[in-house]
Design a protein around this motif. Structure first.
Motif, short mmCIF file in Angstrom:
data_model
loop_
_atom_site.label_atom_id
_atom_site.label_comp_id
_atom_site.label_asym_id
_atom_site.label_seq_id
_atom_site.Cartn_x
_atom_site.Cartn_y
_atom_site.Cartn_z
N THR A 1 0.83 -1.20 0.00
CA THR A 1 0.00 0.00 0.00
C THR A 1 0.87 1.25 0.00
N MET A 2 0.44 2.24 -0.77
CA MET A 2 1.19 3.50 -0.91
C MET A 2 0.25 4.69 -0.83
N TYR A 3 0.84 5.85 -0.59
CA TYR A 3 0.10 7.11 -0.54
C TYR A 3 1.03 8.17 -1.12
N TYR A 4 0.51 8.96 -2.06
CA TYR A 4 1.31 10.04 -2.64
C TYR A 4 0.73 11.39 -2.25
N LEU A 5 1.58 12.20 -1.60
CA LEU A 5 1.21 13.56 -1.24
C LEU A 5 2.01 14.51 -2.13
N ASN A 6 1.32 15.27 -2.94
CA ASN A 6 1.96 16.13 -3.95
C ASN A 6 2.42 17.44 -3.32
N VAL A 7 3.46 17.33 -2.46
CA VAL A 7 4.08 18.51 -1.84
C VAL A 7 5.59 18.43 -2.04
N ASN A 8 6.23 19.60 -2.13
CA ASN A 8 7.68 19.67 -2.34
C ASN A 8 8.38 19.66 -0.99
N PHE A 9 8.52 18.47 -0.45
CA PHE A 9 8.95 18.28 0.94
C PHE A 9 10.46 18.35 1.11
N TYR A 10 11.20 17.51 0.41
CA TYR A 10 12.63 17.33 0.65
C TYR A 10 13.44 18.26 -0.24
N ARG A 11 14.44 18.91 0.34
CA ARG A 11 15.32 19.80 -0.42
C ARG A 11 16.70 19.15 -0.52
#
Length: 337
Positions: free
Chosen positions: A202-212
């Motif tokens: 199971t997966m979930y994708y959150l479309n945010v620019n989290f990691y730099r």
């Protein structure tokens, strides 16, 4: 139990580790920050201890003899008490607004007793001197804001891969799959992402620019010349990825993704050998492909018949043209500097 454990592998990181830690502290008491001092010779250990003393409910300092990036990740995983596990390199950082959204999703999964194996988010290439920041996004390939499985994913574009910067794994899944990264080896981030994938349901994708993801230091592991010098370590990781049986994996979309991932890593190894222009490295490239053939002839044939496989085996002008095209794909993924 903590919601999220975050390991920060540190080796002589005094000049930049504070930025990573300060952005992660905004997660509050739901987060466990594991600063792993990997035998540093500067003030990294003292900085880690100072944060642990100031934030005793959030930060834990772990000190060990130098074992390399992989062993630092291993130490973080061994000490993690959070339900989920993330690695943040000491010269990188996170966007605090996206971080809050990530934690909200993870909390909701735990509160709703939903079995989530992998959370995926975007990352940003913070390349020194670049005017425009490139974002690795997955919105074209993955469903958003819901739990999904491998059968729900769409096609990944060329150069669109899930890297260590993108992932937060369920901690117990990493332990159950027996993940143990090799010591004194760079480029283990590929193995960290790749090896657990067959266990992910199971997966979930959150479309945010989290990691730099910072790129620009001359001594950085993704510097092209540094990678050529460390080609033995790249090839070791490549072989360990080949050791994972994937040709009979189901569902088909999982198998296809892992084949493509292995193809790009093998291309990187091959192109680095070619670009070094050293006979001994060309011999290592040949041995790598022979290793794959001995391990699984079906895998060998499949990868040799990809565009990348053809490109790294062709000679002359046509071969160099293919090789350059393959290398450009690799650059897009890793941001070689």
């Amino acid at each position: 139990m903590k919601v999220l454990s975050i390991a920060i592998p540190c080796y002589n990181s005094e000049a930049y580790m504070k930025r990573a830690i300060s952005t992660l502290l905004t997660g509050g008491d739901d987060v466990e920050i594991l600063i792993v001092d990997d035998g540093s010779k500067d003030k990294t250990a003292q900085i880690a201890d100072a944060y642990a003393a100031k934030y005793p409910t959030i930060v834990k300092a772990i000190h060990q003899e130098n074992g390399g990036h992989g062993e630092a990740v291993n130490a973080g995983l061994r000490n993690a008490t959070g339900a989920y596990f993330k690695v943040v390199d000491s010269d990188d950082w996170v966007n605090t607004e996206a971080y809050a959204q990530i934690l909200d999703v993870l909390r909701s999964m735990l509160q709703g007793q939903k079995n989530l194996d992998l959370l995926i988010s975007n990352f940003v290439y913070e390349k020194q001197g670049a005017k425009r920041k490139r974002v690795m996004s997955y919105r074209s390939a993955l469903p958003q804001n819901r739990i999904f499985t491998w059968r729900d994913i769409r096609l990944f574009r060329t150069g669109q891969y899930i890297l260590m910067h993108s992932v937060i794994y369920r901690t117990q899944l990493l332990r159950d799959c027996g993940l143990e990264l090799p010591k004194h080896t760079f480029y283990v981030d590929n193995l960290f992402v790749y090896e657990p994938l067959p266990h992910v349901k199971t997966m979930y994708y959150l479309n945010v620019n989290f990691y730099r993801y910072f790129i620009g230091r001359e001594d950085q592991s993704v510097n092209e010349q540094v990678m050529i010098k460390r080609i033995d370590q790249q090839i070791l990781v490549n072989k360990l990825m080949m050791d994972i049986p994937i040709m009979d994996l189901a569902p088909r979309k999982l198998r296809k993704y892992m084949l493509n991932y292995l193809a790009i890593i093998t291309t990187v190894s091959s192109i680095l050998a070619i670009k070094s222009d050293l006979p001994e490295n060309m011999a290592k490239k040949k041995e790598l492909w022979e290793y794959m053939k001995a391990k699984d002839v079906r895998l060998y044939r499949r990868l040799r018949h990809t565009v990348m496989g053809i490109g790294v085996s062709l000679k002359g002008k046509a071969g160099r043209k293919f090789q350059l095209a393959c290398y450009k794909i690799s650059q897009k993924i890793y941001g070689f500097n």
